[in-house]
Design an enzyme around this catalytic site. Sequence first.
Site, PDB file in Angstrom:
ATOM      1  NE  ARG A  53      -2.889   0.412   3.358  1.00 27.24           N
ATOM      2  CZ  ARG A  53      -2.259   0.724   4.508  1.00 27.24           C
ATOM      3  NH1 ARG A  53      -1.667   1.897   4.636  1.00 27.24           N
ATOM      4  NH2 ARG A  53      -2.234  -0.122   5.506  1.00 27.24           N
ATOM      5  CE1 TYR A 105     -17.975  10.783 -15.097  1.00 25.42           C
ATOM      6  CE2 TYR A 105     -16.592  10.780 -13.137  1.00 25.42           C
ATOM      7  CZ  TYR A 105     -17.526  10.163 -13.957  1.00 25.42           C
ATOM      8  OH  TYR A 105     -18.002   8.930 -13.616  1.00 25.42           O
ATOM      9  CG  ASP A 177      -9.729  15.767 -14.750  1.00 26.58           C
ATOM     10  OD1 ASP A 177      -9.092  15.170 -15.647  1.00 26.58           O
ATOM     11  OD2 ASP A 177     -10.661  15.242 -14.119  1.00 26.58           O
ATOM     12  CE  LYS A 202     -13.078   7.538 -18.360  1.00 24.48           C
ATOM     13  NZ  LYS A 202     -12.892   7.754 -16.969  1.00 24.48           N
TER      14      LYS A 202
HETATM   15  O1  P1T Z   1     -13.810   6.809 -13.652  1.00 21.20           O
HETATM   16  P1  P1T Z   1     -12.580   7.295 -12.955  1.00 21.20           P
HETATM   17  O2  P1T Z   1     -11.324   6.601 -13.351  1.00 21.20           O
HETATM   18  O3  P1T Z   1     -12.769   7.369 -11.475  1.00 21.20           O
HETATM   19  O4  P1T Z   1     -12.329   8.794 -13.471  1.00 21.20           O
HETATM   20  C1  P1T Z   1     -13.162   9.858 -13.150  1.00 21.20           C
HETATM   21  C2  P1T Z   1     -13.013  10.952 -14.165  1.00 21.20           C
HETATM   22  C3  P1T Z   1     -12.217  12.049 -13.851  1.00 21.20           C
HETATM   23  N1  P1T Z   1     -12.055  13.063 -14.717  1.00 21.20           N
HETATM   24  C4  P1T Z   1     -12.633  13.059 -15.924  1.00 21.20           C
HETATM   25  C5  P1T Z   1     -12.434  14.203 -16.856  1.00 21.20           C
HETATM   26  C6  P1T Z   1     -13.430  11.969 -16.315  1.00 21.20           C
HETATM   27  O5  P1T Z   1     -13.992  11.997 -17.539  1.00 21.20           O
HETATM   28  C7  P1T Z   1     -13.633  10.895 -15.415  1.00 21.20           C
HETATM   29  C8  P1T Z   1     -14.490   9.725 -15.754  1.00 21.20           C
HETATM   30  N2  P1T Z   1     -15.348   9.940 -16.820  1.00 21.20           N
HETATM   31  C9  P1T Z   1     -16.246   9.043 -17.344  1.00 21.20           C
HETATM   32  C10 P1T Z   1     -16.423   7.802 -16.867  1.00 21.20           C
HETATM   33  C11 P1T Z   1     -17.025   9.536 -18.491  1.00 21.20           C
HETATM   34  O6  P1T Z   1     -17.632   8.726 -19.226  1.00 21.20           O
HETATM   35  O7  P1T Z   1     -17.035  10.756 -18.710  1.00 21.20           O
END
Ligand code: P1T
Length: 385
Positions: A53, A105, A177, A202
């Site tokens: 961890r 998001y 972000d 992503k």
């Molecule tokens: O899903 P996660 O890995 O926790 O990421 C969150 C997140 C953070 N920032 C941005 C700009 C994002 O687009 C996302 C996650 N977005 C999607 C799942 C979506 O379909 O837009």
Amino acid sequence: MHIDPSARFATRAIHAGQSPDPATGAICTPIYQTSTFVQASPGKIIGEYDYSRAANPTRTALEANLASLEGGRHGLAFSSGVAATGAVIHLLKAGDHVLLCDDVYGGTNRIFHRVFQQLGIEITLVDMTDHDATRAAMRPETKLVWIETPTNPMLKIVDIAVLAEIAKSAGAMVAVDNTFASPYLQNPLRLGTDIVCHSMTKYLGGHSDAIGGALIVNDDDIHKRLKFIQLSEGAVPGIQECFLFLRSTKTLHVRMDRHCENAAKVARFLEAHKKVEKVLYPGLESHPQHAIARKQMRGFGGMITIYLKGGLAESRAMLETVRIFALAESLGGVESLIEHPAIMTHASVPADQRAKLGIADNLVRLSVGIEDVDDLIADLERAIG
Ligand code: P1T
């Protein structure tokens, strides 16, 4: 292997943070699938590691690779993008104020408002393309400015250097972000910001097969505080995920070039289509912040948002007719995805905020993958009718 920080992106993508395994010569960093590490005597660790961890060699390689891609000194990997976001918000205390980009998001909006606001963090949503409004929203207790650019789902472009200047002159930290752009297209730390956040799920992962998040910073003190939060909260990625992300960042530059090329062609096709009311793509001259995108990005990415002529019935018809585009949340994978923000990714955003942003029933978001672009266009042509 020591990679010179001045090496170009593609070289750093493939080599930074990774050396052939000293024991075997394996060219890929092994999956150190272990939770713990044996000690020589109590407190005397054999190598650099005691418990996964806290740190694990596969994760260390990934974190160094991510730092190099963003041109930062330190990388930290998390179990998801929202876990990385949450770690940044944990730098704050009750009474602190955050300026939050109005279009983010849905899960980012949710964690700020529904998890941290009740713990005493104050939040103001602001359209960060309006610099006067942003300046006016700053308060003496503003400690964090959270930017997303391009924004999700409206693809607004925020001028990172201007925002960094506004925040710095008021003594606030700036986090960006950078998920939609990826480190290949945009490096916010180089524009004066403090923290870069990614959903690795992503483009960094790129194959729709793993969930992860990342933070990259330059400042040693901010790194120390975030590392403490990472250790204390324990939202770290699994070791196999770390390996998958390391495998994926090696091809980020090649994939992003194709995402950008395909998306540009799809955007032009959609802009010319009689059943499409409006296309939002930062690479189009018609995009309101096209000039800023040109200034701070090296390419315009794979995300396109459109308004169809009509309403929910027309959106549904398109979303249910596509065959190559898959109807799914998420983005940034090699396969093309399509979704309805109001019902899917941004359902957790209150309806009045959605209406203000323009997240309407005829709004459809596309993540253009790296399939053959002519097949993608034919698929959309058939689905739009
Ligand atoms: O899903 P996660 O890995 O926790 O990421 C969150 C997140 C953070 N920032 C941005 C700009 C994002 O687009 C996302 C996650 N977005 C999607 C799942 C979506 O379909 O837009």
